[in-house]
Design a protein around this motif. Structure first.
Motif, PDB file in Angstrom:
ATOM      1  N   ARG A  59       5.699   5.618  -0.323  1.00 20.71           N
ATOM      2  CA  ARG A  59       4.377   5.651  -0.865  1.00 20.71           C
ATOM      3  C   ARG A  59       4.087   4.173  -1.890  1.00 20.71           C
ATOM      4  O   ARG A  59       3.358   3.590  -1.596  1.00 20.71           O
ATOM      5  CB  ARG A  59       3.942   6.674  -1.922  1.00 20.71           C
ATOM      6  CG  ARG A  59       2.644   6.921  -1.606  1.00 20.71           C
ATOM      7  CD  ARG A  59       2.392   8.525  -2.498  1.00 20.71           C
ATOM      8  NE  ARG A  59       2.861   9.534  -1.735  1.00 20.71           N
ATOM      9  CZ  ARG A  59       2.961  10.892  -2.254  1.00 20.71           C
ATOM     10  NH1 ARG A  59       2.748  10.814  -3.683  1.00 20.71           N
ATOM     11  NH2 ARG A  59       3.169  11.661  -1.384  1.00 20.71           N
ATOM     12  N   LYS A  60       5.435   3.854  -2.317  1.00 25.23           N
ATOM     13  CA  LYS A  60       5.376   2.503  -3.118  1.00 25.23           C
ATOM     14  C   LYS A  60       5.049   1.169  -2.370  1.00 25.23           C
ATOM     15  O   LYS A  60       4.414   0.394  -2.352  1.00 25.23           O
ATOM     16  CB  LYS A  60       6.692   2.417  -3.924  1.00 25.23           C
ATOM     17  CG  LYS A  60       6.728   1.320  -4.628  1.00 25.23           C
ATOM     18  CD  LYS A  60       6.563   1.260  -6.200  1.00 25.23           C
ATOM     19  CE  LYS A  60       6.445  -0.172  -6.726  1.00 25.23           C
ATOM     20  NZ  LYS A  60       5.702  -1.122  -6.171  1.00 25.23           N
ATOM     21  N   GLU A  65      -4.404  -7.592  -5.465  1.00 21.18           N
ATOM     22  CA  GLU A  65      -3.635  -7.896  -6.560  1.00 21.18           C
ATOM     23  C   GLU A  65      -4.330  -7.988  -7.873  1.00 21.18           C
ATOM     24  O   GLU A  65      -3.993  -7.372  -8.940  1.00 21.18           O
ATOM     25  CB  GLU A  65      -2.811  -8.963  -6.262  1.00 21.18           C
ATOM     26  CG  GLU A  65      -1.368  -9.027  -7.000  1.00 21.18           C
ATOM     27  CD  GLU A  65      -0.843  -7.840  -6.552  1.00 21.18           C
ATOM     28  OE1 GLU A  65      -0.364  -7.293  -8.022  1.00 21.18           O
ATOM     29  OE2 GLU A  65      -0.492  -7.608  -5.663  1.00 21.18           O
ATOM     30  N   LYS A  66      -5.411  -8.690  -7.883  1.00 22.17           N
ATOM     31  CA  LYS A  66      -6.274  -9.052  -9.137  1.00 22.17           C
ATOM     32  C   LYS A  66      -6.722  -7.851 -10.051  1.00 22.17           C
ATOM     33  O   LYS A  66      -7.164  -7.975 -11.236  1.00 22.17           O
ATOM     34  CB  LYS A  66      -7.261 -10.197  -8.875  1.00 22.17           C
ATOM     35  CG  LYS A  66      -6.532 -11.524  -9.236  1.00 22.17           C
ATOM     36  CD  LYS A  66      -7.641 -12.374  -9.130  1.00 22.17           C
ATOM     37  CE  LYS A  66      -7.987 -13.345  -7.997  1.00 22.17           C
ATOM     38  NZ  LYS A  66      -9.046 -14.295  -8.063  1.00 22.17           N
ATOM     39  N   VAL A  67      -7.234  -6.694  -9.007  1.00 20.88           N
ATOM     40  CA  VAL A  67      -8.101  -5.850  -9.595  1.00 20.88           C
ATOM     41  C   VAL A  67      -7.429  -4.409  -9.680  1.00 20.88           C
ATOM     42  O   VAL A  67      -7.912  -3.311 -10.103  1.00 20.88           O
ATOM     43  CB  VAL A  67      -9.514  -5.579  -8.924  1.00 20.88           C
ATOM     44  CG1 VAL A  67     -10.040  -6.941  -8.938  1.00 20.88           C
ATOM     45  CG2 VAL A  67      -8.989  -5.306  -7.458  1.00 20.88           C
ATOM     46  N   SER A  72      -5.417   1.283  -8.453  1.00 22.58           N
ATOM     47  CA  SER A  72      -4.053   1.776  -8.103  1.00 22.58           C
ATOM     48  C   SER A  72      -4.054   3.130  -8.238  1.00 22.58           C
ATOM     49  O   SER A  72      -3.442   3.912  -7.175  1.00 22.58           O
ATOM     50  CB  SER A  72      -3.065   1.213  -9.040  1.00 22.58           C
ATOM     51  OG  SER A  72      -3.424   1.196 -10.192  1.00 22.58           O
ATOM     52  N   ASP A  73      -4.677   4.040  -9.177  1.00 21.25           N
ATOM     53  CA  ASP A  73      -4.689   5.282  -8.984  1.00 21.25           C
ATOM     54  C   ASP A  73      -5.519   5.875  -7.874  1.00 21.25           C
ATOM     55  O   ASP A  73      -4.808   7.087  -7.281  1.00 21.25           O
ATOM     56  CB  ASP A  73      -5.663   6.005 -10.347  1.00 21.25           C
ATOM     57  CG  ASP A  73      -4.495   5.950 -11.552  1.00 21.25           C
ATOM     58  OD1 ASP A  73      -3.463   5.995 -11.278  1.00 21.25           O
ATOM     59  OD2 ASP A  73      -5.335   6.268 -12.568  1.00 21.25           O
ATOM     60  N   TYR A  74      -6.527   5.379  -7.235  1.00 17.43           N
ATOM     61  CA  TYR A  74      -7.253   5.647  -6.277  1.00 17.43           C
ATOM     62  C   TYR A  74      -6.355   5.457  -5.018  1.00 17.43           C
ATOM     63  O   TYR A  74      -6.089   6.438  -4.312  1.00 17.43           O
ATOM     64  CB  TYR A  74      -8.488   5.049  -6.121  1.00 17.43           C
ATOM     65  CG  TYR A  74      -9.261   5.115  -4.845  1.00 17.43           C
ATOM     66  CD1 TYR A  74     -10.018   6.181  -4.567  1.00 17.43           C
ATOM     67  CD2 TYR A  74      -9.142   4.296  -3.884  1.00 17.43           C
ATOM     68  CE1 TYR A  74     -10.617   6.405  -3.487  1.00 17.43           C
ATOM     69  CE2 TYR A  74      -9.929   4.397  -2.395  1.00 17.43           C
ATOM     70  CZ  TYR A  74     -10.705   5.559  -2.785  1.00 17.43           C
ATOM     71  OH  TYR A  74     -11.185   5.739  -1.286  1.00 17.43           O
ATOM     72  N   LEU A  75      -5.723   4.428  -4.857  1.00 13.49           N
ATOM     73  CA  LEU A  75      -4.715   4.271  -3.605  1.00 13.49           C
ATOM     74  C   LEU A  75      -3.728   5.417  -3.654  1.00 13.49           C
ATOM     75  O   LEU A  75      -3.368   5.703  -2.581  1.00 13.49           O
ATOM     76  CB  LEU A  75      -4.463   2.893  -3.476  1.00 13.49           C
ATOM     77  CG  LEU A  75      -5.552   1.853  -3.087  1.00 13.49           C
ATOM     78  CD1 LEU A  75      -5.155   0.352  -3.406  1.00 13.49           C
ATOM     79  CD2 LEU A  75      -6.194   2.343  -1.863  1.00 13.49           C
ATOM     80  N   ASP A 112       1.897  -1.414  -1.999  1.00 14.74           N
ATOM     81  CA  ASP A 112       2.119  -2.551  -1.962  1.00 14.74           C
ATOM     82  C   ASP A 112       1.521  -3.300  -0.870  1.00 14.74           C
ATOM     83  O   ASP A 112       0.872  -4.388  -1.070  1.00 14.74           O
ATOM     84  CB  ASP A 112       3.715  -2.996  -2.405  1.00 14.74           C
ATOM     85  CG  ASP A 112       4.036  -2.398  -3.632  1.00 14.74           C
ATOM     86  OD1 ASP A 112       3.280  -2.313  -4.422  1.00 14.74           O
ATOM     87  OD2 ASP A 112       5.462  -2.494  -4.018  1.00 14.74           O
ATOM     88  N   LEU A 113       1.748  -2.939   0.343  1.00 17.23           N
ATOM     89  CA  LEU A 113       1.569  -3.606   1.458  1.00 17.23           C
ATOM     90  C   LEU A 113      -0.267  -3.562   1.874  1.00 17.23           C
ATOM     91  O   LEU A 113      -0.668  -4.479   1.951  1.00 17.23           O
ATOM     92  CB  LEU A 113       1.934  -2.790   2.812  1.00 17.23           C
ATOM     93  CG  LEU A 113       1.938  -3.536   3.903  1.00 17.23           C
ATOM     94  CD1 LEU A 113       2.562  -4.816   4.132  1.00 17.23           C
ATOM     95  CD2 LEU A 113       2.327  -2.611   5.321  1.00 17.23           C
TER      96      LEU A 113
END
Lengths: 255, 308
Positions: free
Chosen positions: B109-110, B123-125, B92-95, B114-115
């Motif tokens: 951005r949020k 989702e799992k990682v 998530s930091d990377y994205l 999510d998309l």
């Protein structure tokens, strides 16, 4: 401006999620602590001797006898650790292929460079700030002059900023971090000892060599002299490093 | 949508791409097909603005990749051959970082995050460090970073390389599901990837364009020709020129001791060839029809046996 911050934030996070920043800061603090301890110990024994004679006792000055040599030692340690901080900045991006992400994003090369530079400055600043704890003891048990100490720290920060400029440049040249660190270290050391050559030089060359040497400019700052020519020297050194980095990275876009 | 005109890229003396021209229409998935070192990655790097072309011009949505790089970079999502991942960051930091440097407005951005996570099945990682996730997930993170700013054009360099068969199928389905609004170019050296996911193909070899067009167009042009491959016991080089003299024969080529004879659709020259072989006492050992499909075309392109 925002883009610079995005890159800087990522770099700072990387510094502190990998062990690099912790190790570099810890080693720096241990060495500085050791030098501080020996300087204080020496100052202490000198003061006892000086107290025999009221005239000499007047001369005992913690700024001159503890801080000035300490700042010199700190600058040498910076020379050793800054290449380790800057070596990965561009080398690693190139090696693991993430440069492709950066250069295909709508941000400029200049913003990428400044972001990385800013991140390294933040690590440098935190390193120097942490050594401030040592001064708690000198202020508790002595009466050093604060402006002179701050002047010394300013000198260290500016010198570190110039070192980082050089380090970033060498990091942009190679994808091998060791090569980048060795080249940075060699270049910094060369500029440090350039004034040795000025002893045997004469005339204009002596002036030029003296001016180019890191050492010559730092000496004033540790003695509490704030000279704009020293500020200009360090800032232009850093700027020149960043400018060369920009040219290196931009050359990729040449047809 | 994407137009490449007379593109040439030289690395010193080495010519990686040679006078390449092709066009991809909006909403299509096109494959850039070629063996290794054919110039696929170089072409994609030029399109994404990573490398400048030595000569020629490329435009994406009307923007020139050399003169207007920032406009092009905003509308392109790019998955390079080595997925550009920072091993020490969490997914998530990377994205988040990619969203920021791709200029996704902070308000959106949020949602974009999510998309991208949902589309790529991450989702799992999302909370894990990138260095600790599997190869398949890394590839997905790569696709998620290419998608995060909702680009009109996706450029995917060997998106299924190094994955296991199940993962390959998943990624292909993912790519197909992205079709529609987006124009996609993917590179591959596997033909099946093109026939299963793409609408059209650009075949290149050694930097040169070998064939391009939609899959229907290409199969139609191939179907116009028929031919046989014959094996002869006693025949020298002169056999090729004698075969060429049979009325209707368009092309004769010799490969590995076998002769390939081609003619236009609608005729049948097999009998004439057999008769000639008997008359000349060549010792006809084998005659088999050439199944002309894209696979043959590709194999022949790659082995250098075709001129277009």
């Amino acid at each position: 401006m925002k883009n610079i911050w995005y890159v800087a934030k990522k770099e700072i996070k990387t510094y502190f999620t990998s062990p690099i920043a912790y190790v570099v800061i810890a080693v720096f603090l241990v060495l500085v602590g050791f030098f501080f301890y020996s300087a204080i110990w020496w100052f202490n024994s000198q003061s006892i001797q000086m107290s025999q004679n009221p005239y000499y006792y007047q001369q005992a000055n913690i700024n001159q006898m503890v801080y000035a040599p300490l700042f010199h030692n700190m600058s040498i340690i910076l020379l050793l650790v800054i290449p380790l901080l800057t070596m990965r900045l561009f080398s690693e991006e190139k090696k693991i292929g993430t440069d492709e992400l950066l250069y295909t994003s709508p941000i400029s090369v200049g913003q990428i460079i400044l972001g990385k530079y800013l991140a390294a400055l933040v690590v440098l600043a935190s390193m120097l700030l942490l050594t401030g704890l040592l001064s708690v003891f000198t202020f508790a048990f002595g009466n050093p002059e604060l402006p002179q100490i701050l002047n010394g720290y300013l000198g260290l920060f500016l010198m570190g900023a110039a070192f980082i400029g050089v380090g970033i440049f060498f990091s942009s040249l190679t994808e091998n971090q060791i090569v980048s660190a060795v080249l940075t270290f060699g270049a910094l050391l060369l500029f440090w000892i350039l004034n040795w050559a000025s002893y045997s030089a004469s005339g204009m060359w002596k002036g030029v060599l003296d001016y180019l040497s890191f050492f010559q400019h730092f000496d004033d700052l540790t003695r509490g002299i704030l000279d704009t020519s020293d500020l200009v020297y360090y800032l232009s050194f850093a700027f020149f490093g960043l400018f060369l980095t920009h040219s290196v990275l931009q050359s990729r876009r040449w047809r | 949508m994407i137009e490449v005109e007379h593109l040439t890229k030289k690395y010193g003396d080495l010519v990686a791409v040679r006078d390449l021209s092709f066009k991809v229409d909006k909403g299509m998935i096109w494959g850039l097909l070629g063996p290794n070192a054919a110039g696929k990655t170089t072409t994609m790097r030029i399109l994404t603005g990573y490398l400048p072309a030595t000569e020629g011009k490329a435009t994406v949505c009307g923007f020139d990749v050399f003169d207007q790089p920032n406009e092009v970079k905003r509308i392109i999502g790019y998955l390079p051959e080595t997925v550009p991942l920072y091993p020490e960051m969490t997914v998530s930091d990377y994205l988040d970082f990619v969203a920021a440097i791709k200029k996704v407005p902070s308000a959106r951005r949020k949602k974009a995050f999510d998309l991208a996570v949902e589309t790529s099945g991450l989702e799992k990682v999302r909370k894990r460090l990138i260095k600790n996730i599997s190869r398949g997930y890394k590839q997905r993170v790569g696709i998620a970073q290419a998608l995060i700013h909702n680009p009109d054009v996706l450029i995917l360099d060997e998106p299924t390389i190094g994955l296991d068969p199940a993962q390959i199928i998943e990624i292909r389905q993912l790519i197909k599901s992205l079709k529609g609004e987006r124009t996609i170019i993917l590179s591959t050296h596997i033909l099946a990837e093109v026939t299963q996911t793409c609408d059209g193909v650009v075949i290149i070899n050694e930097g040169k364009l070998m064939a391009s067009g939609s899959l229907e167009e290409l199969s139609a042009s191939i179907r116009k020709k028929e031919g046989v491959t014959i094996r002869l016991r006693r025949a020298g080089d002169e056999a090729a020129s004698i075969l060429r003299e049979i009325p209707g024969v368009e092309k004769v080529s010799r490969q590995n001791g076998e002769f390939a004879v081609e003619w236009s659709q609608g005729k049948d020259l097999r009998e004439a060839i057999a008769k000639l072989a008997v008359e000349k006492d060549w010792g006809l050992l084998e005659m088999r029809p050439v199944a002309m499909n894209i696979e043959d075309l590709y194999l022949r392109v790659v082995s250098g046996g075709i001129e277009t």
